[in-house]
Design an enzyme around this catalytic site. Structure first.
Site, PDB file in Angstrom:
ATOM      1  CG  ASP A 105       0.882 -12.548 -22.736  1.00 32.62           C
ATOM      2  OD1 ASP A 105       0.490 -12.769 -23.898  1.00 32.62           O
ATOM      3  OD2 ASP A 105       1.890 -13.099 -22.241  1.00 32.62           O
ATOM      4  CB  ILE A 106       1.908 -15.896 -18.663  1.00 29.59           C
ATOM      5  CG1 ILE A 106       2.338 -16.495 -17.350  1.00 29.59           C
ATOM      6  CG2 ILE A 106       2.787 -16.367 -19.808  1.00 29.59           C
ATOM      7  CD1 ILE A 106       2.112 -17.994 -17.268  1.00 29.59           C
TER       8      ILE A 106
ATOM      9  CG  ASN B  44       1.277 -12.985 -33.282  1.00 29.87           C
ATOM     10  OD1 ASN B  44       1.556 -12.052 -34.026  1.00 29.87           O
ATOM     11  ND2 ASN B  44       1.634 -13.015 -32.012  1.00 29.87           N
TER      12      ASN B  44
ATOM     13  CD  GLU C 280       5.003 -18.205 -28.462  1.00 32.04           C
ATOM     14  OE1 GLU C 280       4.541 -18.374 -27.316  1.00 32.04           O
ATOM     15  OE2 GLU C 280       5.927 -17.414 -28.716  1.00 32.04           O
ATOM     16  CB  VAL C 281      -1.630 -20.311 -27.819  1.00 26.95           C
ATOM     17  CG1 VAL C 281      -2.801 -21.077 -27.220  1.00 26.95           C
ATOM     18  CG2 VAL C 281      -0.509 -20.154 -26.793  1.00 26.95           C
TER      19      VAL C 281
ATOM     20  CG  HIS D 140      -4.303 -15.616 -28.889  1.00 23.18           C
ATOM     21  ND1 HIS D 140      -4.092 -16.855 -29.459  1.00 23.18           N
ATOM     22  CD2 HIS D 140      -3.106 -14.995 -28.886  1.00 23.18           C
ATOM     23  CE1 HIS D 140      -2.818 -16.982 -29.764  1.00 23.18           C
ATOM     24  NE2 HIS D 140      -2.189 -15.853 -29.448  1.00 23.18           N
TER      25      HIS D 140
ATOM     26  CG  HIS E 200      -1.192 -10.685 -28.466  1.00 25.20           C
ATOM     27  ND1 HIS E 200      -0.297 -11.119 -27.508  1.00 25.20           N
ATOM     28  CD2 HIS E 200      -1.282 -11.698 -29.381  1.00 25.20           C
ATOM     29  CE1 HIS E 200       0.130 -12.335 -27.819  1.00 25.20           C
ATOM     30  NE2 HIS E 200      -0.449 -12.709 -28.958  1.00 25.20           N
TER      31      HIS E 200
END
Ligand code: 5GP
Length: 118
Positions: free
Chosen positions: A34-35, A92, A100-101, A105, A107
């Site tokens: 993760d960024i 999420n 958000e994306v 995905h 995490h």
């Protein structure tokens, strides 16, 4: 179910248009750091297919895709020494979930005691 947005950032990472710090890839999944990490280990695992959310993935993906994806999650946890001490997975979903994306995905968080869930 929301329509898949072909221009989302993870779609661009999947096709190589945007770089990522890759930690794992197979036929079913791509994983990268993760960024904006929230723990010593914070990896995002995404399926190769175009699925908006875990709900979309669970409803529409083939059994092979689902199995392949979660086998990858388990393998990545093992490879990063998370299995013994424990870790957290979060998916999420949608507005209330704070997603958000809009490409499904997971995490994968660990490397320290993470405390209560929220
Ligand atoms: P969400 O809120 O959708 O569950 O989480 C999206 C995650 O993607 C966030 O933790 C955010 O830091 C991460 N992220 C957003 N853009 C990028 C990017 O371009 N590269 C990487 N590696 N992570 C990103």
């Amino acid at each position: 179910m929301a329509t898949y947005d072909e221009g989302n950032i993870f779609a661009k990472i999947l096709c190589g248009e945007i770089p990522c710090d890759k930690v794992y890839e197979d036929d079913y999944a791509l994983a990268f750091n993760d960024i904006n990490p929230q723990a010593p280990v914070h990896i995002l695992v995404i399926p190769k297919g175009k699925y908006v959310s875990i709900a979309d993935f669970g409803a529409q993906a083939t059994s092979e895709e689902i199995t392949g994806f979660y086998r990858a999650v388990a393998q990545i946890a093992e490879e990063h020494s998370l299995s013994e001490g424990g870790f957290r997975t979060i998916a999420n979903t949608g507005l209330n979930g704070g997603q958000e994306v809009p490409h499904f995905h997971v995490h994968l968080l660990g490397g320290r005691a993470l405390g209560p869930m929220l």
